[in-house]
Design a protein around this motif. Structure first.
Motif, PDB file in Angstrom:
ATOM      1  N   ARG A  94      20.866  44.892  57.384  1.00 54.71           N
ATOM      2  CA  ARG A  94      20.835  43.638  58.142  1.00 54.71           C
ATOM      3  C   ARG A  94      21.737  43.732  59.368  1.00 54.71           C
ATOM      4  NH1 ARG A  94      22.553  38.126  55.186  1.00 54.71           N
ATOM      5  NH2 ARG A  94      20.806  38.674  53.851  1.00 54.71           N
ATOM      6  N   VAL A  95      21.288  43.160  60.455  1.00 54.50           N
ATOM      7  CA  VAL A  95      22.118  43.035  61.652  1.00 54.50           C
ATOM      8  C   VAL A  95      22.101  41.569  62.049  1.00 54.50           C
ATOM      9  CG1 VAL A  95      22.423  43.722  64.062  1.00 54.50           C
ATOM     10  CG2 VAL A  95      21.478  45.365  62.425  1.00 54.50           C
ATOM     11  N   LEU A  96      23.275  40.978  62.193  1.00 53.54           N
ATOM     12  CA  LEU A  96      23.389  39.596  62.674  1.00 53.54           C
ATOM     13  C   LEU A  96      24.192  39.655  63.961  1.00 53.54           C
ATOM     14  CD1 LEU A  96      24.551  37.431  59.605  1.00 53.54           C
ATOM     15  CD2 LEU A  96      22.234  37.709  60.474  1.00 53.54           C
ATOM     16  N   GLY A  97      23.588  39.238  65.060  1.00 55.94           N
ATOM     17  CA  GLY A  97      24.318  39.370  66.301  1.00 55.94           C
ATOM     18  C   GLY A  97      24.460  38.074  67.067  1.00 55.94           C
ATOM     19  N   VAL A 133      28.490  41.777  66.939  1.00 60.80           N
ATOM     20  CA  VAL A 133      27.355  42.210  66.128  1.00 60.80           C
ATOM     21  C   VAL A 133      27.880  42.589  64.754  1.00 60.80           C
ATOM     22  CG1 VAL A 133      25.421  43.801  65.917  1.00 60.80           C
ATOM     23  CG2 VAL A 133      26.169  43.056  68.184  1.00 60.80           C
ATOM     24  N   PHE A 134      27.308  41.950  63.745  1.00 59.97           N
ATOM     25  CA  PHE A 134      27.702  42.145  62.358  1.00 59.97           C
ATOM     26  C   PHE A 134      26.622  42.985  61.692  1.00 59.97           C
ATOM     27  CE2 PHE A 134      28.115  40.646  57.954  1.00 59.97           C
ATOM     28  CZ  PHE A 134      29.491  40.720  57.787  1.00 59.97           C
ATOM     29  N   VAL A 135      27.032  44.063  61.051  1.00 58.56           N
ATOM     30  CA  VAL A 135      26.068  44.999  60.472  1.00 58.56           C
ATOM     31  C   VAL A 135      26.341  45.144  58.980  1.00 58.56           C
ATOM     32  CG1 VAL A 135      25.228  47.394  60.516  1.00 58.56           C
ATOM     33  CG2 VAL A 135      25.928  46.281  62.653  1.00 58.56           C
ATOM     34  N   GLU A 136      25.294  45.027  58.173  1.00 52.95           N
ATOM     35  CA  GLU A 136      25.436  45.303  56.742  1.00 52.95           C
ATOM     36  C   GLU A 136      24.640  46.564  56.420  1.00 52.95           C
ATOM     37  OE1 GLU A 136      25.320  40.553  55.715  1.00 52.95           O
ATOM     38  OE2 GLU A 136      24.451  41.931  54.254  1.00 52.95           O
ATOM     39  N   SER A 137      25.276  47.481  55.707  1.00 54.31           N
ATOM     40  CA  SER A 137      24.552  48.692  55.321  1.00 54.31           C
ATOM     41  C   SER A 137      24.891  49.035  53.886  1.00 54.31           C
ATOM     42  CB  SER A 137      24.888  49.843  56.262  1.00 54.31           C
ATOM     43  OG  SER A 137      26.194  50.290  56.010  1.00 54.31           O
TER      44      SER A 137
END
Lengths: 434, 434
Positions: free
Chosen positions: A155-158, A290-294
């Motif tokens: 997921r990317v939340l920007g 930019v918030f990234v979930e991996s």
């Protein structure tokens, strides 16, 4: 290319970004040469008008109005900071065909027709870099393309548009309505006279397409991105968010979803409520993040100035030095990675949560009727808050995750009900890991 | 190297990080091959004991206790996640000499003797990558080495040790003292039984050396970094910080300073008060974050999990894929950039601010005497707060920026004064741009 001879750099456009690129290329020439392993020499600057006022002094013999001649004159590197689709696309293609590598900040072009550009770069064996196209100075392209390349981004939340973040932050901190906050942003230079591209989410949607393509190794274009702007966000929405410990942000959301036919991608831009405890909630004013979930790395955030001449030029220069190192070594960096060709889900199939505020008749059984409407569409309610006020009452419902289609049908159903006076606010709720 | 044959990867160490590297290499083999352009094949895993329990199943024929034989067996890539100085250094040097590129997470070794490793990599024409050595999964090495390489970084402020951040966050949120917070961190696995390396700042100092070297294109070793841990931070310090709208964090601070003889570098690790409005103040629990200030880009922050097997393995895999791309292209990435050879300032010449709490006799003229002591050492006072309590009063002074030597001399002077009962708290104040 294996010599220590200077690499010749052409800059297309000398506005707020181009002038800073020219300034840094000149002022930092010695450092750049040490870092790149080869000097970078300004070969020319293409402008629309030779006599326009600009923020940097460019020697007259380097200025030209013939951009095509400049990019095909045997330069090694081309910086495209004109923006827009044409003539930027033709110039980039001409540059690549002539053997130059390209650095561009052109999000609109990349989101509309990136495939053509990447294929041309591949064919020419040249680099096409674009760190400056998303979130200005914030390194996000390179981390997605290289640092996280051994991981699975889910997921990317920007927050990728500074204008809208400034407006929403102002509404949150001062209680102002949208129109007043926009006016203030315009006065301070954070919003343009015609703010459509920012306020209606076009700019953020282009960036969402670029981020989704990179994060999920597939091709997503601006046309694939569901887009809603912030012009309908009201002061009441922002207050309602505050009441539930949340804040309204315009988010670019890219998600990897497991489906019956394998993995698919969701890409969308819309205002959403996020909890104040979320790292994105504290991104104030015109800043971007930019918030990234991996899967392996977990939750990462990249924060900084998302626009402005000098910050964007910093990103351009980073790309220039990287490509210069490649030229010197006779190689190039990784090209486009779109090997998964994942389908993009329609908005109706996106999983999200809704915050719905409803003015209802204040009589017994109203809550049960509303809850039944949600249940009929398969939407589970997480919380409901009821406040009486005179003959009316207000219900504020926050749902669990459901498809956007189910939630939209629920809202349409509510609007038909006799006991419902008005659905006063509908907004998605994001920012929680599931 | 130009063939599509698999690249052979040796992993040294199969603890919490190594086992996750092995797992990801195996589970994501297909994706990694697509992204690298070449398959990555696990060639062997060096361990201390063949029969030790581990988090991942490794085929018996791939396990070996002879790490030297493994790294010199013709493998293409070596992942070193043993830690410590020896045998890690000898193994990395042997791997490079044998023609392998190396990915390491070894901050202690890089900070103590990085020069030897970088020179060996240069001589061998191989890559030495180490994203995992600082701040776990957070991409910070690559952004400094590539994204910001066209810019001038002026300051790096990092929360780069999760253990100490967990302890300080606990002290801030619960009012606990250091010992209680440490005990809780140990119970929850955030601190080791012997917490010295974390609590006394050794781990953070190694990371500060690596960050300063990269940011300022010079060589800084762990021995160059002034280091103070958090074991002397009291509940009163944390309360006092809260009273002034600040929070106590253990910071790794790297600064570029203009001096009479050109630019110099300051690198230090110590607890400091930072304003709650600073982006680093909201970094909670065991998370890490690195805040970067640069001339063109402005203020950037990189946030995420700073430790843990899977997050660290994510960073290792990103480096592996990048290097695999280089192998395939017959090239290598940028090596060490230490062309400036800037001197490192002694701590006494560092510019900082002090927060000083002093128990004094409660009589007229005390404030004037204390202010005179500051002035005698050339330290300007920004704010002073006076609170009477019984026969004593407490003064809380926050200074403007001065050298650490001037501030330390001021505190020593205060401790000699008759009217001073005790200097109860001395802490630096950081996080403001000047």
């Amino acid at each position: 290319m294996q010599t220590k001879d200077a690499l010749r750099v052409a800059v297309l456009g000398c506005g707020s970004v181009g002038s800073q690129v020219v300034r840094l290329l000149t002022e930092q020439a010695d450092d750049l040469a040490m870092r790149a392993g080869v000097p970078l020499e300004l070969a020319g600057v293409a402008v629309r008008r030779l006599d326009a006022p600009r923020d940097v002094e460019v020697p007259a013999h380097l200025l030209t109005t013939d951009a095509t001649a400049l990019v095909t004159s045997g330069v090694d590197l081309v910086v495209e900071v004109i923006g827009g689709i044409e003539p930027a696309r033709s110039l980039i293609l001409a540059a690549l065909e002539s053997g130059a590598s390209v650095v561009t900040a052109n999000k609109a072009l990349l989101a509309e027709d990136g495939a053509t550009l990447f294929e041309a770069a591949e064919k020419a064996g040249r680099d096409l870099y674009y760190e400056a196209a998303v979130a200005g100075a914030i390194p996000i392209i390179r981390p997605l393309r290289e640092s996280l390349v051994g991981d699975t981004v889910t997921r990317v939340l920007g927050i990728v548009n500074g204008t809208t973040n400034y407006i929403l932050d102002k509404m949150d901190s001062s209680g102002a309505g949208f129109a007043d906050a926009l006016g203030e942003a315009q006065e301070l230079g954070y919003a343009e006279a015609d703010p459509t591209a920012d306020v209606e989410g076009f700019d953020a949607a282009a960036k969402a397409a670029i981020l989704a393509s990179l994060a999920f190794h597939t091709r997503v274009t601006a046309a694939d991105v569901h887009r809603e702007g912030i012009s309908d966000v009201t002061a009441a929405d922002v207050r309602s968010a505050a009441d539930m410990g949340a804040v309204v942000k315009l988010l670019a959301i890219c998600e990897l979803r497991d489906g019956p036919d394998g993995q698919a991608v969701s890409a969308r831009v819309h205002p959403a409520m996020i909890p104040r405890s979320h790292p994105l909630a504290s991104v104030r004013e015109a800043y971007n993040a930019v918030f990234v979930e991996s899967r392996a790395a977990g939750r990462l955030m990249f924060y900084g100035p998302g626009a402005g001449g000098a910050p964007t030029a910093s990103a351009v220069l980073g790309d220039l030095v990287t490509i210069a190192r490649h030229h010197r070594a006779g190689t190039r960096g990784a090209g486009e990675s779109a090997y998964t060709a994942r389908p993009v889900l329609p908005m109706g199939e996106t999983l999200t949560r809704y915050h719905v505020a409803i003015d209802v008749e204040d009589r017994a059984g109203v809550l049960a009727l509303v809850a039944t409407a949600f249940a009929e569409h398969g939407v589970s309610i997480q919380t409901v808050r009821q406040e009486g006020r005179g003959a009316d009452a207000q219900l504020v419902v926050v749902s669990h995750r459901a498809t956007d289609a189910q939630l939209a049908a629920t809202v349409a159903h509510l609007q038909q009900m006799d006991i419902v006076r008005e659905v006063t606010s509908v907004m998605r709720v994001e920012g929680e890991t599931e």
